[in-house]
Design a protein around this motif. Structure first.
Motif, PDB file in Angstrom:
ATOM      1  N   LYS A  24      20.032  15.017  25.874  1.00 54.43           N
ATOM      2  CA  LYS A  24      18.760  15.312  25.221  1.00 54.43           C
ATOM      3  C   LYS A  24      18.993  15.926  23.840  1.00 54.43           C
ATOM      4  N   ALA A  25      19.903  16.901  23.765  1.00 53.42           N
ATOM      5  CA  ALA A  25      20.191  17.559  22.491  1.00 53.42           C
ATOM      6  C   ALA A  25      20.790  16.577  21.492  1.00 53.42           C
ATOM      7  N   ALA A  26      21.687  15.705  21.961  1.00 63.52           N
ATOM      8  CA  ALA A  26      22.300  14.731  21.061  1.00 63.52           C
ATOM      9  C   ALA A  26      21.261  13.764  20.517  1.00 63.52           C
ATOM     10  N   GLU A  27      20.365  13.282  21.373  1.00 60.62           N
ATOM     11  CA  GLU A  27      19.329  12.356  20.925  1.00 60.62           C
ATOM     12  C   GLU A  27      18.378  13.033  19.948  1.00 60.62           C
ATOM     13  N   MET A  28      18.029  14.284  20.238  1.00 63.89           N
ATOM     14  CA  MET A  28      17.139  15.021  19.345  1.00 63.89           C
ATOM     15  C   MET A  28      17.813  15.232  17.991  1.00 63.89           C
ATOM     16  N   ALA A  29      19.110  15.524  18.011  1.00 70.32           N
ATOM     17  CA  ALA A  29      19.841  15.731  16.760  1.00 70.32           C
ATOM     18  C   ALA A  29      19.856  14.449  15.926  1.00 70.32           C
ATOM     19  N   GLY A  30      19.911  13.305  16.595  1.00 71.01           N
ATOM     20  CA  GLY A  30      19.856  12.041  15.868  1.00 71.01           C
ATOM     21  C   GLY A  30      18.520  11.852  15.170  1.00 71.01           C
ATOM     22  N   ASP A  31      17.456  12.425  15.738  1.00 68.24           N
ATOM     23  CA  ASP A  31      16.120  12.288  15.158  1.00 68.24           C
ATOM     24  C   ASP A  31      15.814  13.339  14.096  1.00 68.24           C
ATOM     25  N   ILE A  32      16.127  14.607  14.402  1.00 70.20           N
ATOM     26  CA  ILE A  32      15.696  15.677  13.496  1.00 70.20           C
ATOM     27  C   ILE A  32      16.844  16.448  12.851  1.00 70.20           C
ATOM     28  N   GLY A  33      18.072  16.159  13.218  1.00 64.37           N
ATOM     29  CA  GLY A  33      19.216  16.848  12.623  1.00 64.37           C
ATOM     30  C   GLY A  33      19.783  17.925  13.535  1.00 64.37           C
ATOM     31  N   ILE A  34      21.011  18.294  13.268  1.00 62.53           N
ATOM     32  CA  ILE A  34      21.725  19.236  14.127  1.00 62.53           C
ATOM     33  C   ILE A  34      21.133  20.646  14.038  1.00 62.53           C
ATOM     34  N   PRO A  40      23.256  24.193  21.636  1.00 62.22           N
ATOM     35  CA  PRO A  40      24.375  25.113  21.829  1.00 62.22           C
ATOM     36  C   PRO A  40      24.436  26.094  20.664  1.00 62.22           C
ATOM     37  N   LYS A  41      25.329  27.029  20.746  1.00 55.92           N
ATOM     38  CA  LYS A  41      25.440  28.045  19.700  1.00 55.92           C
ATOM     39  C   LYS A  41      26.296  27.579  18.531  1.00 55.92           C
ATOM     40  N   SER A  42      26.979  26.460  18.693  1.00 58.47           N
ATOM     41  CA  SER A  42      27.907  25.984  17.664  1.00 58.47           C
ATOM     42  C   SER A  42      27.493  24.610  17.145  1.00 58.47           C
ATOM     43  N   THR A  57      29.892  21.959  18.428  1.00 58.73           N
ATOM     44  CA  THR A  57      29.648  21.529  19.810  1.00 58.73           C
ATOM     45  C   THR A  57      28.594  20.440  19.846  1.00 58.73           C
ATOM     46  N   LEU A  58      27.488  20.639  19.138  1.00 55.51           N
ATOM     47  CA  LEU A  58      26.441  19.624  19.130  1.00 55.51           C
ATOM     48  C   LEU A  58      26.932  18.353  18.454  1.00 55.51           C
ATOM     49  N   ARG A  59      27.749  18.484  17.447  1.00 57.28           N
ATOM     50  CA  ARG A  59      28.334  17.293  16.790  1.00 57.28           C
ATOM     51  C   ARG A  59      29.200  16.535  17.800  1.00 57.28           C
ATOM     52  N   ASP A  60      29.964  17.254  18.616  1.00 59.85           N
ATOM     53  CA  ASP A  60      30.790  16.613  19.648  1.00 59.85           C
ATOM     54  C   ASP A  60      29.917  15.885  20.665  1.00 59.85           C
ATOM     55  N   TRP A  61      28.784  16.496  21.045  1.00 59.00           N
ATOM     56  CA  TRP A  61      27.885  15.852  21.992  1.00 59.00           C
ATOM     57  C   TRP A  61      27.318  14.566  21.384  1.00 59.00           C
ATOM     58  N   CYS A  62      27.010  14.619  20.101  1.00 63.02           N
ATOM     59  CA  CYS A  62      26.505  13.412  19.435  1.00 63.02           C
ATOM     60  C   CYS A  62      27.555  12.310  19.475  1.00 63.02           C
ATOM     61  N   ASN A  63      28.801  12.668  19.232  1.00 67.97           N
ATOM     62  CA  ASN A  63      29.881  11.679  19.308  1.00 67.97           C
ATOM     63  C   ASN A  63      30.029  11.154  20.730  1.00 67.97           C
ATOM     64  N   GLU A  64      29.912  12.040  21.710  1.00 69.47           N
ATOM     65  CA  GLU A  64      30.035  11.664  23.117  1.00 69.47           C
ATOM     66  C   GLU A  64      28.996  10.612  23.509  1.00 69.47           C
ATOM     67  N   PHE A  65      27.776  10.745  23.005  1.00 66.80           N
ATOM     68  CA  PHE A  65      26.700   9.832  23.380  1.00 66.80           C
ATOM     69  C   PHE A  65      26.446   8.748  22.337  1.00 66.80           C
ATOM     70  N   GLY A  66      27.326   8.655  21.344  1.00 73.40           N
ATOM     71  CA  GLY A  66      27.213   7.606  20.343  1.00 73.40           C
ATOM     72  C   GLY A  66      26.027   7.764  19.408  1.00 73.40           C
TER      73      GLY A  66
END
Length: 144
Positions: free
Chosen positions: A11-21, A31-33, A36-45
């Motif tokens: 959910k966080a990775a998809e949201m970051a793709g829409d509105i930014g990290i 997450p606090k880092s 970390t969120l950048r890694d999650w974005c990479n994990e989910f493409g």
């Protein structure tokens, strides 16, 4: 270390793709880092698109350093000057534009190491010490 579920990470990775990290971290409170969120974005493409200025700064492993800050301040001055030419400006709007230009100019001067205002408190240690010494001598002369 907090553990997040697969669904929370996705959910966080998809949201970051829409509105930014940064906006996602504020919205979700995790997450606090940033990394970390950048890694999650990479994990989910999920691809994160950075604006041009951030991308340029990232190439130099810096984020809005002195050069970028000067460019932004110069743009503020240029835009304010363009707006000043409007014949329909009220005095309050002119004051706001003048204040924006002054702040931008002061910021540029500060970046150059030539601050236009002095806010440091004057060091009076020497003067205070001299007064104490004079008082000591006056007291010593009076008791002899």
């Amino acid at each position: 270390m907090a553990k997040y579920t697969y669904d929370e990470r996705k959910k966080a990775a998809e949201m970051a793709g829409d509105i930014g990290i940064a906006a996602t971290m504020r919205e979700c409170q995790y997450p606090k880092s940033w990394a970390t969120l950048r890694d999650w974005c990479n994990e989910f493409g999920v691809e994160i698109v950075l604006d041009e200025l951030k991308s340029k700064a990232a190439q130099y492993n810096s984020f809005y350093e002195e050069t970028e800050l000067r460019i932004v301040q110069q743009e503020i001055i240029a835009r304010s000057r363009d707006l000043m030419e409007s014949p329909t400006l009220t005095p309050a709007e002119i004051d706001k534009l003048a204040a924006a230009i002054k702040k931008a100019t002061d910021s540029i001067q500060m970046l150059r190491g030539k601050a236009t205002s002095r806010t440091a408190v004057e060091d009076t240690t020497d003067a205070d010490a001299l007064k104490l010494f004079d008082q000591y001598r006056a007291d010593a002369d009076g008791t002899r």
